[in-house]
Design a protein around this motif. Structure first.
Motif, mmCIF file in Angstrom:
data_model
loop_
_atom_site.group_PDB
_atom_site.id
_atom_site.type_symbol
_atom_site.label_atom_id
_atom_site.label_comp_id
_atom_site.label_asym_id
_atom_site.label_seq_id
_atom_site.Cartn_x
_atom_site.Cartn_y
_atom_site.Cartn_z
ATOM 1 N N THR A 111 0.532 -1.177 0.151
ATOM 2 C CA THR A 111 0.126 0.321 -0.388
ATOM 3 C C THR A 111 1.240 1.529 -0.039
ATOM 4 O OG1 THR A 111 -1.628 -0.987 1.143
ATOM 5 C CG2 THR A 111 -1.544 1.597 1.187
ATOM 6 N N ARG A 154 0.496 3.254 -9.149
ATOM 7 C CA ARG A 154 -0.210 1.893 -9.807
ATOM 8 C C ARG A 154 -1.179 1.228 -10.129
ATOM 9 N NH1 ARG A 154 -4.870 4.487 -12.569
ATOM 10 N NH2 ARG A 154 -3.879 2.294 -13.599
ATOM 11 N N ARG A 173 -2.115 -0.823 -3.874
ATOM 12 C CA ARG A 173 -3.034 0.269 -3.042
ATOM 13 C C ARG A 173 -2.819 1.541 -3.141
ATOM 14 N NH1 ARG A 173 -6.738 0.220 2.645
ATOM 15 N NH2 ARG A 173 -7.706 1.843 2.383
ATOM 16 N N CYS A 230 -5.384 7.397 -8.393
ATOM 17 C CA CYS A 230 -4.763 6.746 -7.082
ATOM 18 C C CYS A 230 -6.258 6.041 -6.840
ATOM 19 C CB CYS A 230 -4.932 7.829 -5.445
ATOM 20 S SG CYS A 230 -3.868 8.803 -5.781
ATOM 21 N N ASN A 231 -6.430 5.112 -5.832
ATOM 22 C CA ASN A 231 -7.589 4.271 -5.405
ATOM 23 C C ASN A 231 -8.451 5.138 -5.057
ATOM 24 O OD1 ASN A 231 -4.746 2.003 -5.490
ATOM 25 N ND2 ASN A 231 -6.729 1.220 -6.278
ATOM 26 N N GLU A 232 -7.268 6.437 -3.982
ATOM 27 C CA GLU A 232 -8.642 6.397 -2.399
ATOM 28 C C GLU A 232 -7.252 8.330 -2.751
ATOM 29 O OE1 GLU A 232 -9.203 4.536 1.044
ATOM 30 O OE2 GLU A 232 -8.163 2.854 -0.473
#
Length: 84
Positions: free
Chosen positions: A9, A32, A37, A63-65
């Motif tokens: 991550t 990514r 993540r 980004c994932n988040e």
């Protein structure tokens, strides 16, 4: 990049401002693709994420988040989400 794999991550902490330089989104895309993540923690107020030299619009799509992280409550919420 050798340390990044599908178990990793990656957490980026920053305001996403480019200082009017190239945002290098392809580097973020490469990260990514290698990690499990990709999370961005932004200490700047969300209303400024899309102003001036901010590249958050670009980074947010990669980004994932993306999380606002201006205080301990927001950091705590992120940590709870990360661990749980």
């Amino acid at each position: 990049m050798d340390a990044v794999n599908k178990k990793t991550t990656v957490i980026v902490i920053g305001d996403g401002r480019s200082n009017y330089a190239t945002p290098e989104g392809r580097i973020m895309e490469a990260i990514r693709e290698r990690c499990r993540r990709l999370v961005w923690l932004n200490p700047e107020t969300e209303q400024f994420w899309y102003t001036g030299d901010s590249e958050m619009r670009t980074y947010q799509t990669i980004c994932n988040e993306v999380w606002p992280c201006r205080n301990l409550n927001q950091l705590s919420a992120f940590i709870k989400d990360l661990v749980l």
